[in-house]
Design an enzyme around this catalytic site. Sequence first.
Site, PDB file in Angstrom:
ATOM      1  N   TRP A 124      -3.471   3.531  -6.095  1.00 20.10           N
ATOM      2  CA  TRP A 124      -4.751   4.086  -6.018  1.00 20.10           C
ATOM      3  C   TRP A 124      -4.668   5.304  -7.126  1.00 20.10           C
ATOM      4  O   TRP A 124      -5.468   6.234  -7.435  1.00 20.10           O
ATOM      5  CB  TRP A 124      -5.177   4.876  -4.834  1.00 20.10           C
ATOM      6  CG  TRP A 124      -4.866   4.542  -3.476  1.00 20.10           C
ATOM      7  CD1 TRP A 124      -4.987   3.273  -2.974  1.00 20.10           C
ATOM      8  CD2 TRP A 124      -3.735   4.861  -2.551  1.00 20.10           C
ATOM      9  NE1 TRP A 124      -4.466   3.192  -1.724  1.00 20.10           N
ATOM     10  CE2 TRP A 124      -3.813   4.381  -1.454  1.00 20.10           C
ATOM     11  CE3 TRP A 124      -3.040   6.141  -2.627  1.00 20.10           C
ATOM     12  CZ2 TRP A 124      -2.900   4.603  -0.474  1.00 20.10           C
ATOM     13  CZ3 TRP A 124      -2.566   6.774  -1.672  1.00 20.10           C
ATOM     14  CH2 TRP A 124      -2.364   5.596  -0.408  1.00 20.10           C
ATOM     15  N   ASP A 133       0.783  -1.274  -0.008  1.00 17.41           N
ATOM     16  CA  ASP A 133      -0.052   0.042  -0.057  1.00 17.41           C
ATOM     17  C   ASP A 133       0.876   1.194  -0.010  1.00 17.41           C
ATOM     18  O   ASP A 133       1.964   1.119  -0.031  1.00 17.41           O
ATOM     19  CB  ASP A 133      -0.989  -0.051   1.129  1.00 17.41           C
ATOM     20  CG  ASP A 133      -2.340   0.333   0.965  1.00 17.41           C
ATOM     21  OD1 ASP A 133      -2.544   1.158  -0.069  1.00 17.41           O
ATOM     22  OD2 ASP A 133      -3.170   0.401   1.770  1.00 17.41           O
ATOM     23  N   ASP A 161     -10.402   3.254  -3.262  1.00 19.77           N
ATOM     24  CA  ASP A 161     -11.185   2.031  -2.940  1.00 19.77           C
ATOM     25  C   ASP A 161     -12.564   1.797  -3.721  1.00 19.77           C
ATOM     26  O   ASP A 161     -13.293   2.726  -3.719  1.00 19.77           O
ATOM     27  CB  ASP A 161     -11.258   1.909  -1.578  1.00 19.77           C
ATOM     28  CG  ASP A 161      -9.981   1.677  -0.871  1.00 19.77           C
ATOM     29  OD1 ASP A 161      -8.826   1.873  -1.391  1.00 19.77           O
ATOM     30  OD2 ASP A 161     -10.009   1.329   0.266  1.00 19.77           O
TER      31      ASP A 161
HETATM   32  C1  GAL Z   1      -6.063   1.551   1.514  1.00 21.64           C
HETATM   33  C2  GAL Z   1      -6.224   0.336   0.105  1.00 21.64           C
HETATM   34  C3  GAL Z   1      -7.236  -0.635   0.694  1.00 21.64           C
HETATM   35  C4  GAL Z   1      -6.685  -1.118   1.904  1.00 21.64           C
HETATM   36  C5  GAL Z   1      -6.602  -0.217   3.020  1.00 21.64           C
HETATM   37  C6  GAL Z   1      -5.972  -0.669   4.236  1.00 21.64           C
HETATM   38  O1  GAL Z   1      -5.198   2.637   0.934  1.00 21.64           O
HETATM   39  O2  GAL Z   1      -6.648   1.035  -1.065  1.00 21.64           O
HETATM   40  O3  GAL Z   1      -7.423  -1.615  -0.352  1.00 21.64           O
HETATM   41  O4  GAL Z   1      -5.534  -1.895   1.610  1.00 21.64           O
HETATM   42  O5  GAL Z   1      -5.819   0.784   2.507  1.00 21.64           O
HETATM   43  O6  GAL Z   1      -5.903   0.181   5.145  1.00 21.64           O
END
Ligand code: GAL
Length: 469
Positions: free
Chosen positions: A186, A145, A206
């Site tokens: 993202w 991430d 997301d």
């Molecule tokens: C976001 C990610 C999600 C999940 C989340 C966990 O940045 O896009 O898929 O992994 O963090 O905190």
Amino acid sequence: MALWKLLLACLHQVDALDNGLGLLPQMGYNTWNDFECEGVSAKNISKVADKMVELGLPALGYEYLIIDDCWADHRGKDGKLVPDRNAFPHGMKHVADYVHSKGLKFGIYMDRGRWTCAGRPGSQGYEEVDAKTFVSWGADYVKTDSCNGPDSLEDPPSAAAIAQYQLFRDALNATGRPVFLALSGWHNWYSPYGESLANSWRIGYDVRNWQSAWNFAIRVNGFLSDFGGPGGWNDPDMLVGSSSKTAVQMTPQQSRTQFSLWSVMAAPLLLGSMLSMGHHDLETYTNTEVIAVDQDPLGIQGEIVWENCPLRKRTNIKQSQFYDEIPACQQVWARPITDGFAIVLLNLDAEKPANVSFAVSDVCWSSQAFVGKPCNFFEEASVRDLWRKEHLGIRKFINVTLARDGASQMFKIKPIIPQAPHTSAKKKTPASTATGHRPKSRHREPVSSHFSVALETDAVHFLQQPDEL
Ligand code: GAL
């Protein structure tokens, strides 16, 4: 020279990711849409593994069980990440061993910044230690991430972000274990760099409901088909089921549409509900004919071949447009597959049903767009409905009425190519030509030329191209 340009220039001499994985989009399960931070524990992971086996999912290709955020507690004195002791009392290797004993592969989450998005310890400065730790646990898959890292994600391309992705990629490569690497940054600006960095890369924020599926995936991914293919895939995020017990959900109709579209997009199929999965979602996710579209070995990502939606400039496809209204319009997506084309007809109109009539010959657009060569023109095709599982015979048109609010229908068509009058009986036509499509030439440019493109165009946004709408 701007600092980011300088940094990009320094990145020319890197080796690409070469782990032999990701020849097809990954399939499996990820804890995030199900649990977020509530209940990520050894106990629940075992239950998920058991359920996956009970439902026969591994045999359909769902092979990875991935633990997302909220497992790490702190870094020990030796620098290694320590899992939450209450949730994982016997440590993470124990969990990985259990997952493996069920015939599944084990995946784990980390973040390239100082902290994960949920505030757990991140990997910045510990890339080597963490890569070795994950491998010592037997990890087969790592999701990385991008929270709290040094970059400027809204000012792409971010050299700092790319450099950090490379650090972890190289650390993982150095372990010698082939581990599937999934980036979660993202943004679509790094799709052109994706295949040198990882086996898949997120293209948007997301997907938590139908609105965000439009905003961050459907609205964007039709423009990115050049970048996904065997070895590395555009990732429009995980599947959102319709169970009300998960952290996020869609209507049953929308989640089925998501599955059809994701398959035409050659997207990763990562389930987001397991213990509470209802009958409808199970039926959706176990449709082997739709899975076969996603896993088609040609690995060509689908595109929009017809739509009446408002024109979108590629240059406008920016993540900062968070809450674009879903337009009241329809689209047809198509994907060349080994034995024809897969087609999804979609109604985005939230209020009204819609009739869509589509000439099967129009998929030639997709053939031209994807393969760069003219399609062998055909007027008729044998048509199969992939959800009703019915052959509809030979058709020139597909006429459907689609319910409102994200309804879709999905078909597979096999073109009937007219016989050329003077074809010699001895001359064999290769099968791929006979069906009007050829495998896409996945010309993989060295990473340095990707970067030089960005430098030459002074890319404010990589999708800006003079010939765009
Ligand atoms: C976001 C990610 C999600 C999940 C989340 C966990 O940045 O896009 O898929 O992994 O963090 O905190």
